[in-house]
Design a protein around this motif. Structure first.
Motif: not given
Lengths: 200, 200
Positions: A54-70
């Motif tokens: 439900e309602a928040v005053d703030a949200f923070i995202c410290a998630a998420g990925e991406a592939k590392w390769d040549s």
């Protein structure tokens, strides 16, 4: 203040949670643990998370990925891992989450130094981070209810040195208190549409 | 020099073609017209284009789209229009096209000022442009055969003023010869991994 931290059990997220929980009501969202489960690659899961919290005053995202390769090894589909997770996952958090923020609330996303200063093997990760920087500048022009949005972009963070130092020769590790301060500035400051760069 | 211009019949592309064709062997690729047909949202079509054209000394992309609309109106799927076309279309041109470039060849992509200085309705377009800027910096570290890659990012170009001026209040139109010079610098200069900004 009621603050939701998506990825609140991750390397950066847990430090951010530790800081804010002393003075605020902090909820953790995570893929496999936390107060509420969320898979940010799935906008239905994001919707369900906000309905639960439900309602928040703030949200923070410290998630998420991406592939590392040549560059030679990265397939077209490999790029879509980052596009669906770190990029559109965070875009969808803003799209959906703005409806669950209180007036004057804030959104804080996470990218990284690769946007500005990439190293080898990071064509996908750099691209995703750079896309988010421009997205944040653009979406800050349109958010309702005086909601602010910023993104924290750190260099090699101290708690991830063991995992990443070989990719970043000569980069100084960023002390975790300075990393956390980026999020504090975004949540408690007045900035809007800012890319908070912490690279030294 | 044999130069392939993808989107060579578009607003910017046709000016670029007009310039280079006086001294070079220029081929035009387009969605519906040109020396060879290509749909940059389809990597099989890109592969087929390069198989038809064979080795080139330079290729330029002035193609790719992204949906413009208010943040409230843009759906998740709307973002994927830009991700598949202007973003991954150009990434795939580099992925596949590097194999068809002669040694010391060059690649020139196209973005736009929204990456750095967005206006309303452009969360998707800004994001795509910013992603490409970081991608170009990253991929320049990994290209083989001394191939160079740069991206030209223009402000409001003179030939598109009628279509876009309402979105860009107070922006000065960029004369087309200055726009073309960005591409000339990329193809004939020595820069690599550069974001050639033409914003004045």
């Amino acid at each position: 203040m009621k603050i939701l931290v998506i990825g609140g059990n991750g390397t950066i997220g847990k430090r951010v949670v530790d800081h804010f929980k002393t003075d605020h009501d902090v909820l953790i969202a995570g893929r496999s643990s936390g107060d509420v489960k969320v898979d940010i690659t799935d906008s239905k899961s994001i919707q369900s998370m906000f309905e639960t919290v439900e309602a928040v005053d703030a949200f923070i995202c410290a998630a998420g990925e991406a592939k590392w390769d040549s560059f030679d090894n990265l397939s077209e589909e490999d790029y879509f891992i980052g596009l669906r997770s770190k990029l559109m996952g965070q875009v969808n958090l803003v799209r959906i989450g703005k409806n669950y923020l209180n007036p004057n609330g804030s959104i804080t996303l996470t990218t990284g130094i690769l946007a500005d200063d990439p190293v080898k093997l990071t064509t996908s990760a750099a691209m995703v981070n750079g896309g988010l920087h421009s997205f944040v500048k653009a979406v800050a022009l349109e958010l309702p209810k005086s909601i602010r949005v910023n993104v924290v972009s750190c260099g090699l963070v101290e708690d991830a040195v063991d995992k990443y130092q070989d990719y970043f020769p000569g980069y100084n590790a960023i002390p975790m208190n300075q990393v956390v301060n980026g999020y504090v500035r975004s949540v408690l400051g007045s900035g809007n549409g800012e890319i908070i760069r912490i690279y030294k």
